[in-house]
Design a protein around this motif. Structure first.
Motif, PDB file in Angstrom:
ATOM      1  N   HIS A 134     -17.628  26.244  66.862  1.00 21.57           N
ATOM      2  CA  HIS A 134     -18.199  25.727  65.947  1.00 21.57           C
ATOM      3  C   HIS A 134     -18.940  24.514  66.114  1.00 21.57           C
ATOM      4  O   HIS A 134     -18.755  23.392  66.329  1.00 21.57           O
ATOM      5  N   ALA A 135     -20.274  25.052  66.393  1.00 23.34           N
ATOM      6  CA  ALA A 135     -21.504  24.220  66.757  1.00 23.34           C
ATOM      7  C   ALA A 135     -21.716  22.986  65.625  1.00 23.34           C
ATOM      8  O   ALA A 135     -21.776  21.739  66.396  1.00 23.34           O
ATOM      9  N   LYS A 136     -21.655  23.048  64.499  1.00 21.59           N
ATOM     10  CA  LYS A 136     -21.916  22.261  63.570  1.00 21.59           C
ATOM     11  C   LYS A 136     -21.010  21.068  63.573  1.00 21.59           C
ATOM     12  O   LYS A 136     -21.332  19.977  63.514  1.00 21.59           O
ATOM     13  N   LYS A 137     -19.705  21.354  63.557  1.00 21.31           N
ATOM     14  CA  LYS A 137     -18.549  20.352  63.815  1.00 21.31           C
ATOM     15  C   LYS A 137     -18.647  19.662  65.131  1.00 21.31           C
ATOM     16  O   LYS A 137     -18.590  18.445  65.100  1.00 21.31           O
ATOM     17  N   TYR A 138     -18.991  20.515  66.131  1.00 22.39           N
ATOM     18  CA  TYR A 138     -19.023  19.694  67.524  1.00 22.39           C
ATOM     19  C   TYR A 138     -20.150  18.527  67.337  1.00 22.39           C
ATOM     20  O   TYR A 138     -20.108  17.300  67.810  1.00 22.39           O
ATOM     21  N   ALA A 139     -21.287  18.987  66.899  1.00 21.28           N
ATOM     22  CA  ALA A 139     -22.555  18.321  66.832  1.00 21.28           C
ATOM     23  C   ALA A 139     -22.260  17.097  65.854  1.00 21.28           C
ATOM     24  O   ALA A 139     -22.576  15.735  66.240  1.00 21.28           O
ATOM     25  N   GLU A 140     -21.495  17.286  64.541  1.00 26.86           N
ATOM     26  CA  GLU A 140     -21.518  16.076  63.738  1.00 26.86           C
ATOM     27  C   GLU A 140     -20.546  15.276  63.955  1.00 26.86           C
ATOM     28  O   GLU A 140     -20.459  13.990  63.636  1.00 26.86           O
ATOM     29  N   THR A 141     -19.353  15.410  64.686  1.00 26.71           N
ATOM     30  CA  THR A 141     -18.100  14.633  64.841  1.00 26.71           C
ATOM     31  C   THR A 141     -17.837  14.252  66.384  1.00 26.71           C
ATOM     32  O   THR A 141     -17.062  13.231  66.327  1.00 26.71           O
ATOM     33  N   TYR A 142     -18.679  14.858  67.315  1.00 31.93           N
ATOM     34  CA  TYR A 142     -18.596  14.561  68.633  1.00 31.93           C
ATOM     35  C   TYR A 142     -19.860  14.131  69.235  1.00 31.93           C
ATOM     36  O   TYR A 142     -20.128  12.977  69.771  1.00 31.93           O
ATOM     37  N   PHE A 143     -20.826  15.205  69.561  1.00 29.58           N
ATOM     38  CA  PHE A 143     -21.987  15.149  70.280  1.00 29.58           C
ATOM     39  C   PHE A 143     -22.881  13.908  69.716  1.00 29.58           C
ATOM     40  O   PHE A 143     -23.446  13.245  70.326  1.00 29.58           O
ATOM     41  N   LEU A 144     -23.222  13.814  68.224  1.00 25.75           N
ATOM     42  CA  LEU A 144     -24.191  12.973  67.879  1.00 25.75           C
ATOM     43  C   LEU A 144     -23.732  11.509  67.805  1.00 25.75           C
ATOM     44  O   LEU A 144     -24.256  10.601  68.050  1.00 25.75           O
ATOM     45  N   PRO A 145     -22.153  11.355  67.349  1.00 21.08           N
ATOM     46  CA  PRO A 145     -21.725   9.945  67.148  1.00 21.08           C
ATOM     47  C   PRO A 145     -21.421   9.329  68.516  1.00 21.08           C
ATOM     48  O   PRO A 145     -21.579   8.331  68.556  1.00 21.08           O
ATOM     49  N   TYR A 146     -21.138  10.280  69.463  1.00 21.98           N
ATOM     50  CA  TYR A 146     -20.607   9.900  70.896  1.00 21.98           C
ATOM     51  C   TYR A 146     -21.441  10.438  72.102  1.00 21.98           C
ATOM     52  O   TYR A 146     -20.740  11.280  72.922  1.00 21.98           O
ATOM     53  N   PRO A 147     -22.843  10.189  71.951  1.00 18.38           N
ATOM     54  CA  PRO A 147     -23.439  10.926  73.091  1.00 18.38           C
ATOM     55  C   PRO A 147     -22.986  10.252  74.488  1.00 18.38           C
ATOM     56  O   PRO A 147     -23.106  11.148  75.320  1.00 18.38           O
ATOM     57  N   GLU A 148     -22.430   9.112  74.449  1.00 18.29           N
ATOM     58  CA  GLU A 148     -21.853   8.745  76.144  1.00 18.29           C
ATOM     59  C   GLU A 148     -20.870   9.361  76.719  1.00 18.29           C
ATOM     60  O   GLU A 148     -20.841   9.534  77.687  1.00 18.29           O
ATOM     61  N   ARG A 149     -20.101  10.304  75.705  1.00 12.62           N
ATOM     62  CA  ARG A 149     -18.759  11.087  76.002  1.00 12.62           C
ATOM     63  C   ARG A 149     -19.566  12.204  76.668  1.00 12.62           C
ATOM     64  O   ARG A 149     -18.981  12.758  77.799  1.00 12.62           O
ATOM     65  N   VAL A 150     -20.549  12.823  76.149  1.00  8.97           N
ATOM     66  CA  VAL A 150     -21.152  13.903  76.971  1.00  8.97           C
ATOM     67  C   VAL A 150     -21.732  13.505  78.101  1.00  8.97           C
ATOM     68  O   VAL A 150     -21.651  14.377  79.278  1.00  8.97           O
ATOM     69  N   GLN A 151     -22.547  12.544  78.052  1.00 10.75           N
ATOM     70  CA  GLN A 151     -22.927  11.940  79.421  1.00 10.75           C
ATOM     71  C   GLN A 151     -21.937  11.627  80.433  1.00 10.75           C
ATOM     72  O   GLN A 151     -21.942  11.928  81.649  1.00 10.75           O
ATOM     73  N   ASP A 152     -20.825  11.336  79.941  1.00 13.80           N
ATOM     74  CA  ASP A 152     -19.753  11.085  81.106  1.00 13.80           C
ATOM     75  C   ASP A 152     -19.136  12.537  81.691  1.00 13.80           C
ATOM     76  O   ASP A 152     -18.485  12.821  82.570  1.00 13.80           O
ATOM     77  N   MET A 153     -19.149  13.730  80.698  1.00  8.60           N
ATOM     78  CA  MET A 153     -19.068  14.723  81.164  1.00  8.60           C
ATOM     79  C   MET A 153     -19.818  15.568  82.391  1.00  8.60           C
ATOM     80  O   MET A 153     -19.329  15.886  83.077  1.00  8.60           O
ATOM     81  N   HIS A 154     -21.103  15.266  82.080  1.00  7.61           N
ATOM     82  CA  HIS A 154     -21.850  15.443  83.031  1.00  7.61           C
ATOM     83  C   HIS A 154     -21.867  14.626  84.388  1.00  7.61           C
ATOM     84  O   HIS A 154     -21.823  15.293  85.433  1.00  7.61           O
ATOM     85  N   TYR A 155     -21.402  13.344  84.124  1.00  7.37           N
ATOM     86  CA  TYR A 155     -20.963  12.646  85.382  1.00  7.37           C
ATOM     87  C   TYR A 155     -19.918  13.099  86.081  1.00  7.37           C
ATOM     88  O   TYR A 155     -19.924  13.314  87.330  1.00  7.37           O
ATOM     89  N   ALA A 156     -18.809  13.507  85.385  1.00 10.90           N
ATOM     90  CA  ALA A 156     -17.697  14.182  86.002  1.00 10.90           C
ATOM     91  C   ALA A 156     -18.069  15.341  86.807  1.00 10.90           C
ATOM     92  O   ALA A 156     -17.609  15.770  87.859  1.00 10.90           O
TER      93      ALA A 156
END
Length: 241
Positions: free
Chosen positions: A80-102
């Motif tokens: 569900h790429a749309k929901k992922y982008a709208e509710t997670y990726f775009l509002p909280y980019p730092e969390r995705v960066q933390d995933m890369h960090y981990a």
């Protein structure tokens, strides 16, 4: 959730650089779980699986067993790429960066003991699984993709943890501070591990337990002196044989 909130409170109580590392690792783990869920959000259609009923629990309720846009999934789970982008990726980019960090931290740990892992004898009591596991690990260590990530793996340096470069402090004060920070870090990590046991979903609990154990082992590998690391690895191999 209450468990998640308590975990963040525990990490936030660590007023140190080491606490920030643990915070990013836990945030990265959470982001990874969310990404996995979103990548398999819509179930296969009932026609493809041969099952009737509520195959579309995660869909739009239109009974087509599809992916929310009227298309069937043909036996495979869909993202569900749309929901992922709208509710997670775009509002909280730092969390995705933390995933890369981990990912960088875990990969750096993996590469540090790659020679040991390459010849490690995986023994679970299921010979076919043991053989397949060893082949997969060797394939991972041999892959050119990971070997080309040298510059990326340098994005984290464990030598900055539990050290003090403040020339204004007396050596005795620095030692006392580092000892206190290390004690608080271990206490917080163990508390978080215990909190995982409060999760009611057994599958979620197992997944979180394995993940926390993996993070703990990765940090242990990175923070242990190379000579001691080899000795401990050999001792572990003898004990588990």
């Amino acid at each position: 959730t209450l468990v998640g909130n308590e975990m963040h409170k525990t990490v936030d109580s660590l007023q140190s650089e080491e606490g920030k590392v643990l915070h990013r690792l836990l945030s990265g783990y959470h982001a990874s779980v969310t990404t996995q869920i979103m990548s398999s959000y819509f179930p296969p259609s009932s026609a493809a699986t041969g099952k009737k009923g509520d195959a579309n629990k995660n869909g739009n309720g239109n009974g087509n067993g599809g992916n929310g846009n009227g298309k069937k999934n043909n036996g495979r789970w869909k993202a569900h790429a749309k929901k992922y982008a709208e509710t997670y990726f775009l509002p909280y980019p730092e969390r995705v960066q933390d995933m890369h960090y981990a990912f960088v931290v875990l990969s750096r740990s993996l590469f540090r003991i790659k020679d040991f892992l390459y010849t490690y004898n995986f023994t679970t009591g299921n010979t076919p699984v043991d053989v397949a596991t060893q082949r997969l690990v060797q394939h991972l260590l041999d892959t050119s993709v990971l070997h080309s990530c040298g510059s990326v793996l340098r994005g984290f340096d464990e030598r900055t943890m539990f050290t003090c470069n403040d020339d204004k402090q007396e050596p005795a004060v620095q030692v006392e501070r580092l000892g206190r920070v290390a004690k608080e870090f271990k206490k917080a990590f163990r508390h978080i591990t215990r909190l995982v046991g409060c999760v009611t979903c057994h599958r979620c609990k197992l997944h979180a337990t394995v993940a926390m154990h993996g993070i703990g082992v990765a940090l242990k590998v990175l923070l242990t002196d190379p000579v001691d690391l080899v000795t401990q690895s050999l001792s572990l191999a003898v004990c588990c044989a």
